[in-house]
Design an enzyme around this catalytic site. Sequence first.
Site, PDB file in Angstrom:
ATOM      1  N   PRO A  87      -0.067  -4.742   3.529  1.00 31.48           N
ATOM      2  CA  PRO A  87      -0.498  -4.854   2.110  1.00 31.48           C
ATOM      3  C   PRO A  87      -0.402  -3.532   1.128  1.00 31.48           C
ATOM      4  O   PRO A  87      -1.310  -3.084   1.024  1.00 31.48           O
ATOM      5  CB  PRO A  87      -1.972  -5.129   2.244  1.00 31.48           C
ATOM      6  N   CYS A  88       0.792  -3.372   0.871  1.00 31.07           N
ATOM      7  CA  CYS A  88       1.152  -2.107   0.172  1.00 31.07           C
ATOM      8  C   CYS A  88       0.617  -2.499  -1.491  1.00 31.07           C
ATOM      9  O   CYS A  88       0.433  -1.552  -2.131  1.00 31.07           O
ATOM     10  CB  CYS A  88       2.473  -1.687   0.078  1.00 31.07           C
ATOM     11  N   HIS A  89       0.272  -3.565  -1.760  1.00 27.38           N
ATOM     12  CA  HIS A  89      -0.396  -4.062  -2.998  1.00 27.38           C
ATOM     13  C   HIS A  89      -1.709  -3.415  -3.072  1.00 27.38           C
ATOM     14  O   HIS A  89      -2.310  -3.253  -4.206  1.00 27.38           O
ATOM     15  CB  HIS A  89      -0.508  -5.464  -3.191  1.00 27.38           C
TER      16      HIS A  89
END
Length: 163
Positions: free
Chosen positions: A130-132
Site C-alpha cells: 500500500p504505497c497509497h
Amino acid sequence: MTIYYHTLETAIGKIHIAADANNLLVVTFADTNWERIKKNYSDIQYKKNRIITKTEKQLLEYFAKERTEFTLPIAFSGTEFQVKTWQALLTIPYGETRSYSDQAAIIGNPKAVRAVGRTNGLNPIGIVVPCHRVIGKSGKLTGYAGGLDIKEFLLRLEGHFNT
C-alpha cells in the site's frame, strides 16, 4: 520461468495483475507502469493462474469493503533498498497513513526521504503493497503512480478521510 498476467476491471479502472506459479509480482494501473514493467519479463502470457485468480478475488473484496488485509504470496524484485522500502509499506495498517519521513525512519535511513518517495513510485505491487498510504509530512497527498485522484479514492475507501 513463465509469467502470467490478466486485466481486472475495478472501481478505479483497469488493473494489470502478473504472477509466476508461486507469487504475485505485479498489480499496476493500466495507464501507468504496466508497459515498463511488462518489458522486464521475456516469457509472459495473457492467462490466469491460481495466484491471479486469488488476487482478483481479494482485490474485488477490498473494493467492496469486505477485506482490509491481503493474504497473497508476493515476491519483490529490486535492489536491497527498494525491497526494504516496499516491505516497510506492508507495516502500514488499513485506514492509516505514514509520511515519507516515517517510512524512511522505519527502514533505518531517515535521510532517504526523497529516495523513499521515488522507490514508492516504482512499487510494482500497488494496492496490495500500500504505497497509497504514504502522504506528505504536512498531511497532503503527494505523488502516486496511479494519479492523486486514485490515491484519494483508495484512502477514502479505507476511511482515512471523513468527508
